[in-house]
Design an enzyme around this catalytic site. Sequence first.
Site, PDB file in Angstrom:
ATOM      1  N   HIS A 298      -3.857   6.589   6.180  1.00 19.82           N
ATOM      2  CA  HIS A 298      -4.205   5.507   5.510  1.00 19.82           C
ATOM      3  C   HIS A 298      -5.467   5.086   5.613  1.00 19.82           C
ATOM      4  O   HIS A 298      -6.124   4.675   4.608  1.00 19.82           O
ATOM      5  CB  HIS A 298      -3.268   4.354   5.958  1.00 19.82           C
TER       6      HIS A 298
ATOM      7  N   HIS B 208      -9.747   1.491  -1.326  1.00 15.96           N
ATOM      8  CA  HIS B 208      -8.654   1.237  -1.284  1.00 15.96           C
ATOM      9  C   HIS B 208      -7.944   0.555  -2.561  1.00 15.96           C
ATOM     10  O   HIS B 208      -7.681  -0.397  -2.863  1.00 15.96           O
ATOM     11  CB  HIS B 208      -8.145  -0.009  -0.025  1.00 15.96           C
TER      12      HIS B 208
ATOM     13  N   CYS C 237       0.603  -1.385  -0.042  1.00 14.37           N
ATOM     14  CA  CYS C 237       0.029   0.012   0.140  1.00 14.37           C
ATOM     15  C   CYS C 237       0.887   1.132  -0.023  1.00 14.37           C
ATOM     16  O   CYS C 237       0.343   2.211  -0.032  1.00 14.37           O
ATOM     17  CB  CYS C 237      -0.883   0.076   1.311  1.00 14.37           C
TER      18      CYS C 237
END
Length: 630
Positions: free
Chosen positions: A428, A466, A272
């Site tokens: 995040h 995401h 990520c």
Amino acid sequence: MGGVNPAGRTSGHQAFRRTVLGALPDDDQAQTLLGLAAMMRLASGQDDGGWQDAEGHPLEPAAIVEQTRQRVLDHTLIRRIEDSRFNDEGLPANRRASLALDTPLTFRIRRRQLPEDLPPTWQVHEIDRHTLEVTVPAGQMEVMLPETRQAQVRTAGQLPTGFEPSRFYRSVHHPRGLSMTIFAASDCLGDSGLEWDALRDRLDPDEVAVYAGNSIGQLDDEGWGGLLKSFVSGNRATSKQMPLGYGQMPADFLNAYVLGSVGGTGAVLGACASFLYNLRLGVEDIRAGRRRVVMVGTADAPITPEIIEGFRAMGALADDDSLRSLDALELLTDADYQKACRPFARNCGFTIAESSQFILLMDDALALETGAEILGSVPAVFVNADGWKRSISAPGIGNYITLGKAASLVRDMLGETALRERSFLHAHGTSTPKNRVTESHVFDLVARAYGIEAWPVVAVKAFVGHSQGSAAGDQLASALGSFAHALLPGIPTLDAVADDVYAERLRFSRTPLSFAADAAFINAKGFGGNNATGVLLSPGVTERLLMQRHGEAAVAAWQARRETTREAAANYLQQADRGHFQARYRFGEGVLEGPELEVSDRSIRIPGYARPVSLVVDNPFGRLEEGERG
């Protein structure tokens, strides 16, 4: 900057405006909705300034906004997956079975469909040149029976319905992520207002670099996904699937087909945090003087049955059963799917998404020389691992270090007050139970250490999901929008902050928040211990730093040159808002193989490039005198 994600186009802050739509003035709302309608092919702007609906009927812009508003709202951001395989059609699969044959089984089959290596007990007779008759003796027969399975995950952050990036250039069986790359990089160049060939001609070709990739490669059928299942699916592997699946292929495509760059290249894959890893390469290259222009970005298109099943199997995704259990529902509606991602609230997993984001980095002297529009600046990106851990996917301690260093840099550059009162966190914020606890604890400890009492937190995944390696790119693009509009997106799915979130020194809001920021912290906590925090400074702060470094005269001259750049960018954005996109894709142009070069011991001249590549390199190792031996 340029790109595309479930909120829309990155250029002109369109995607950002979609996430703060209700807080915008009426004219800005209408412009955003009209641009999205054009992007989704619900309307189109004409060369004479007029507009037409999808059927070609002339309509006023206000009428188009009214007519398409609800469809635009319902078919952007996170929503029910629109691929029919995830709905009534079902996901194609096979089930292993053992058939008990009481009597011999005889069937006819086309010759080319019969496997080459048959069990020795099977008997084959030729009916004609195309058809065979096969007899299988009684007993056990192992088979794979085709079936369809109901999807267990039905929500994702998808690009706006009707938008297909492969439509804008000659895409021939390109993986979706690479088509998104071409569009996003082209959008970035258009938004810059700079003419790429003219910019390139100002530089030694080796002063340009491209750092772009993704987190897991191209795993759809046109890439490694189709390659890896070719044997079991009965399909042939193609010559393109292997090379086009590589994770660094976005950089390769930009060098070969968009920029024609022969400078630095590569990609760092870090789950990520991949976007921030590539951003770090660009920032460090420019700080070291190795490059003057760097294009940085990522492109991830992971909405495939196999990738979704992989994340579901590890318990990371918000699947249908978990969402029903979370809200005590028997049936999930479209509205329930739209609020699947709930950072820092009671939640059950992340929502997968697709996105491609690119930014153009320049050293400050070149930015001033060219009259570039400065959207902000990145002084540093900090990266640290987690150290010892049990599960490789579990969070660890690296993020405390990255955010702590980032906060220290902002305090040193801008002062205590700017850090405490004019900075914000782009979390995040994945919407998993572990993330809400661990990331908020990182924020809380760093806030305590630096005396921050109410640190605003933005979690853009609540809108766009995401997008794996591109997630920090979504965050950075959103932060640039916050600088431009003085608004922080809220977290609309945050009905209440979860009890286990460390919220004492954090400021959460469900609705957009007016906020004039000097700095933003782009945070990433990736699987495997890939932690990164990027420092992003506002254009106002950046201009003050430029004034301090280069003087008032240089900044005034830059501001004058910037008017031409702004005019070019405005023309591009006007066309883009009308749905007229022109991808920069130059397949087969200017191809060189070596004999065309002029090579000396000082430089290499390349046809088509205005300046030669210098072969004079720094030598930090010292020099032995000729004849000296060890």
